[in-house]
Design a protein around this motif. Sequence first.
Motif, short mmCIF file in Angstrom:
data_model
loop_
_atom_site.label_atom_id
_atom_site.label_comp_id
_atom_site.label_asym_id
_atom_site.label_seq_id
_atom_site.Cartn_x
_atom_site.Cartn_y
_atom_site.Cartn_z
N GLN A 164 0.91 -1.28 -0.08
CA GLN A 164 -0.20 0.09 0.01
C GLN A 164 0.86 1.24 0.00
O GLN A 164 0.55 2.52 -0.59
N LEU A 178 1.50 0.68 -4.88
CA LEU A 178 0.20 1.18 -5.23
C LEU A 178 -0.26 2.84 -4.95
O LEU A 178 0.45 3.14 -3.80
N VAL A 179 -0.76 3.35 -5.91
CA VAL A 179 -1.51 4.56 -5.31
C VAL A 179 -2.73 4.38 -5.22
O VAL A 179 -3.69 4.24 -6.10
N PRO A 223 -5.70 5.88 -4.20
CA PRO A 223 -6.99 6.41 -4.76
C PRO A 223 -6.89 6.24 -6.12
O PRO A 223 -8.08 6.60 -6.78
N PHE A 224 -5.91 5.83 -6.96
CA PHE A 224 -5.99 5.64 -8.46
C PHE A 224 -6.88 4.49 -8.81
O PHE A 224 -6.82 3.61 -7.95
N GLU A 268 -5.04 2.15 -13.82
CA GLU A 268 -3.80 3.33 -13.77
C GLU A 268 -2.77 2.36 -13.00
O GLU A 268 -1.53 2.59 -13.13
N TYR A 323 -5.87 6.06 -23.18
CA TYR A 323 -6.62 5.36 -21.85
C TYR A 323 -7.24 4.30 -22.56
O TYR A 323 -7.67 3.18 -21.87
N PRO A 358 -14.81 -4.81 -9.42
CA PRO A 358 -16.01 -4.77 -9.98
C PRO A 358 -15.73 -3.89 -11.31
O PRO A 358 -16.55 -4.35 -12.21
N SER A 359 -14.80 -3.26 -11.50
CA SER A 359 -14.51 -2.77 -13.04
C SER A 359 -12.92 -2.20 -12.87
O SER A 359 -12.51 -1.81 -11.57
N PHE A 395 -12.01 0.58 -13.44
CA PHE A 395 -12.14 1.86 -13.04
C PHE A 395 -12.37 2.37 -11.44
O PHE A 395 -12.17 3.25 -11.12
N VAL A 396 -12.65 1.29 -10.75
CA VAL A 396 -12.59 1.35 -9.27
C VAL A 396 -11.16 1.86 -8.73
O VAL A 396 -10.17 1.50 -9.24
N ILE A 433 -0.47 -5.97 -8.25
CA ILE A 433 1.15 -5.61 -8.49
C ILE A 433 1.65 -6.83 -9.16
O ILE A 433 2.57 -6.54 -9.92
N ARG A 436 0.83 -6.38 -12.85
CA ARG A 436 1.84 -5.44 -13.46
C ARG A 436 3.24 -5.97 -13.61
O ARG A 436 3.81 -5.68 -14.61
#
Lengths: 520, 427, 347
Positions: A343, A347-348, A350-351, A355, A375, A394-395, A397-398, A412, A415
């Motif tokens: 954390q 990871l960021v 809130p992103f 992203e 994007y 869920p997606s 975008f969350v 992670i 990625r």
Amino acid sequence: MAPILQLKGITKQFPGILANDHIDLTLGKGEILALLGENGAGKTTLMNILYGLYQPDEGEILVNGEKVTIHSPTDAITSGIGMVHQHFMLIPVFTVTENVMLGSEPVKAGDFLDRKKTAQKINEISKQYNLEVNPDDYVKDLPVGVQQRVEIIKLLYRNAEILIFDEPTAVLTPQEADELFNIMRELTKQGKSIIFITHKLREVLEISNRIMVIRRGKVVGEADPKTADNKKLAEMMVGREVNLVVEKDIKKPGDVVLSVEDLVVADQFKNLVIDHISLDVHAGQILGVAGVQGNGQTELVEVVTGLHKAVSGKIAFKGKDITNCSPRVITEAGTAHVPEDRQADGLVLPFTVAENLVLCSYYQEPYAHGVVLQYDKILENAEKMIKDFDIRTPSPFVSVGTLSGGNQQKVIIARELSRPIELLVASQPTRGLDVGSIEYIHKRIVQKRDEGCAVLLISPELDEIIELSDRIAVMFRGKIIATVNADEVSKETLGLLMAGIIPEKGEIASKTEKVVEATF
Amino acid sequence: MKNNKNDKQDLGKVILNEITGEDPKSPKKKKSFWKKIEIPFLAIITGLLIGGILIGATSQSVYAGFAVSIWSGFAALGKEIGTAYFSLFTGSLGNPVTIIQALQSGNATDIRFALNPLLESLVKSTPYIFAGLACALAFRAGLFNIGVEGQLFIGAAAATYVGYAIKGLPSYIHMPLAILAGAAAGALWAIVPGLLKAWTGGHEVINCIMMNYIAYRLTTYLLTGPMTRPGGGGMPLSPMIEKSAYIPQFFQSPIRFHLGFFIALAFAVLVWWILFKTTWGLNLRTVGTNPRAAKYAGLNITKTIIVGMAMSGALAGLAGANEILAVNHSMAIGLSSGYGFDSIALALLGNSHPFGVVLAALLFGVLKNGATRMMVVSSIPIDIVTIIQALILIFIAAPAIIRAIFHLRSSKEDTAIVTLSSWGGGK
Amino acid sequence: MSKKLIVVLSVLMIAAFVLSACAKATPAAPAAPKFKACEVTDTGGVDDKSFNATAWKGVTDAMSQLGIDGKYLESKEVADFEPNINAFVQEKCDIIITVGFLLGDATKAAAEANPGVKFSIVDYGYDPVIPNVLGQAFQTDEAAFLAGYLAAGVSKTGKVGTFGGMQIPTVTIFMDGFYKGVQYYNTQKGAKVEVLGWTPADGTGLFTNDFSDQQKGNDMATSLMDEGADIIMPVAGPVGLGAAAAVKARGNAYIIGVDSDWYLTAPDYKDITLTSVMKLMDVTTLNAIKAAMDGTFKGGTTMGTLANGGVALAPYHDLSSMVSADLSKEIDTIKAGIIDGSIKLAQ
């Protein structure tokens, strides 16, 4: 006689998720009840309800057969319920006495705090329950295990009858965990009742009187620790068959990929934390670095990945000197890094998931043309990763902060492992994760090794090191005191080595000039 | 075609989603429209109500009314508050009756005059948009740029100098050049605290405040010395800028509505695009949100901080340049009544989102403009509007107060607005 | 519960609007429209205890003496000047009074755009003349000259001090006059009274660069007293009150007020106010309003002088015992000399 605690039909709905679905629970006096479940199964929600942090939508709580309503932690303490949190609620610059007093300060005539009386009572409690602690010590100077004892004393000082332990062993060394178990046994012997939340199967079997398994907010069954076994419990938790043993073939290692020579590293206070170490990691090999936390492993990873500067020595990747290069240069050379603290570093929060999945490569084609982010490509990548690495979200975008720990770690892993890499530096890749996630991440790491990637694995979990590694290096006080083949060493020997005892010599390994303090 | 139309209809919703950070594609239960604007709306209402009480409490006629009877007291109170807010409303948005009459008459001049209150509100909003964007961008990069005020002064000075010292350029070169000078000067001024933070870890808040002092004194020196108006008798006042450097006003005096407003809107879109659509923006936001992860991801934090401050300073400089080139046409002390500081509140109010900043700036502009009319009609001091503004901000910043007043259920999602990681004392 | 409250509030708000709209709609009994004098302040605001306030006093005097209507608009920043003036133009004010050089450009622009509206600007003048603007300028140095002479005559330490708010002409003209008054005393009496805080020859002096922070005035006065000054003339608006506070706390020193008679406007410091260099902007403003009312209004610049009473030295009030009869007489003579031109200030 009524059980000391009874929960009836507890239900808690969060937006989009039913965290607790009609949960019934009974706790007898002097009993240790293990609450077992994966991360996100609803254990913590249930306990937070019991502790007054949440209100249940339905259901009731009975203490000693009487219905109670708990609106706040103060109510919980009044009802005799206390909680030892995973992250301690202690003030580091206060003494043990002050921390225990905090919130229920006894006042002498006038307005003076009565420290003496509290210290006296702490001594009584620590004698009664075998909780060794000096009331005048500052909390910041205490080892983690002792800090946990202070937490327990805090509850006993407030006359808690029911103690909830939330993942208490996550921060402890194996020895400290054993001590904690002794304390728990002592507590129950004297009539206290305990709820023990964990996802570590071994501990459950060792300490509890009864096991209750929760999955997706529901009670899926109970088990008797005398008859249950690891595999069966894991299956109850995960809901499918689980392979607890990592399957891997013996492989012949290839060329040296990472070579560390005579490395010396100091921390920010100029203490020596890595003391002239050398090691090689070969292609297709997992080199595990074992050791109790705080013996230089973190710094080793940071120096190799460019986050921390070396004082002297050389680090080479495929023969090329990368000592003190920037993280980006090292990453672009073909390395990946699964950081210890996902954390804070990995990871960021809130992103979005999408992203975060390109955090190390968003500036490159195809994710960016010039400075313009693409994007659609980022999203495409995210969808592929979510599928390939089974990230439960869920997606795309969350924000990643809303995912469970296991899924955050999968982001992670996805990625880092999806890039073309020849070296993977994985630091505690399964810390705090549940059985299902651990199994998955282990499989992925082994798969990478099978593809010919060199892996540097750091973990304080002995089981993990032994199961995954081809070779094991043991770090103690900034030095590598032994390097062994994984299939030639016993757990006991490794345990001794981690404590700095070299079995053949039967003595403590030479100390470094400057003592390396464990940092918490 | 049909698609296109839908897009247009939903533009409002899209912007709202953008600002509230809600993802339209997310399957999460969407908040209703009312839920989203509930807090700001109620904050404005509550602010106006308390402002009304203040107006009543400071009015002689109300006391006189209550001395007669309770009813005449309340009548006087209602009349005072009613007149005040009616003039606030007509002064900032226009008098609906006049507007309708003007539209019916079809006389272009009448229409322009009827709409002037609204246009003037936009004029007053423009510097707020620039300054708010400056703060918002810095917030996103984890920087607290409290130096916007100083950067604004320096930007204004640079734009003024280019505006009067260079002569004979065509407008389409001179005006952009003057604007650019303002932006560049603001950026340079902001880079100083940026460099100090990046190199020495010196906190930007302290250094920005110091840079503000230097900026005030430097502009006073410039205006009484090298940049003073010839024949001005040494008053702190610059020469008038050349007509070619003017940001054009669309209508004849007294209507001041000018191109700067649209430039500000364009910059809002540009900042949004940079922040959310480019790698630079992602760099800034990553460093601003989690510097440790930024380091892990291989970002150059030093460079990002400096770039972030420079961009923020450039926007602040634009705020100053806009005031000179579009409105004042010369520089004097008393250029700003604290845009730099208001903009901090404004950026927070707008959730540090460029479009949110625009909306918040419009609110500020409307209140500020309406205050003039309120002062003319009912002699209520302009300070009462400052108080109302402050109250609204407090209520938005501390939604718990509003929830408590209106017995709303709290929702866990509306917690902190933007993380200011640099406040932990870390580098 | 909450919904209800919101509805009630909304209804109240709307009701207030409608009520006020109705109130507007019913036209008041058409009385003869009163003459309206309207003041636009500079960024100092109407209660700056300086020229904005003094000019406003001129308007309120006109209101009580002539029964006219008076309004003011406060400007917070330069960009407010233009719309504030225009608001009054639309409000059909009969005369618009603007205060201070900062409003020079805006007043000029508005006057040229609205030739039918009369303007008067305090502390500023136009060259060439604008036919519908009356500038009000002040030969403040004439009164300050008297103050300097008085200070030199009263000083026991042989040192007198002054400081300014900012090095701008409207401020330094006070200090110039003060300085020259002291020098005049020295040449007349062969004395060697020193002026601290202002040297006109090279234009160096003490300035707070601030018209609002009273602490700075306190600091300035304290250091002047440390240097031995026992009469201090602060030319810095409200900052001067800080100086007065410092003098009062220390004792053994006196203040010369500026702009208005501080004995009356700052009664806290009655007992240390030797006199004041009055710049009677209220009088000139009142005169401008009168001229606009009786039709004698003419564009140009009125210069307030000792002769026409636009500037004056305030009475010594409670401290008149400090001023010897001789000194008092000398000052009256000098005043007459300045008025008849036998004593010239300009060199």
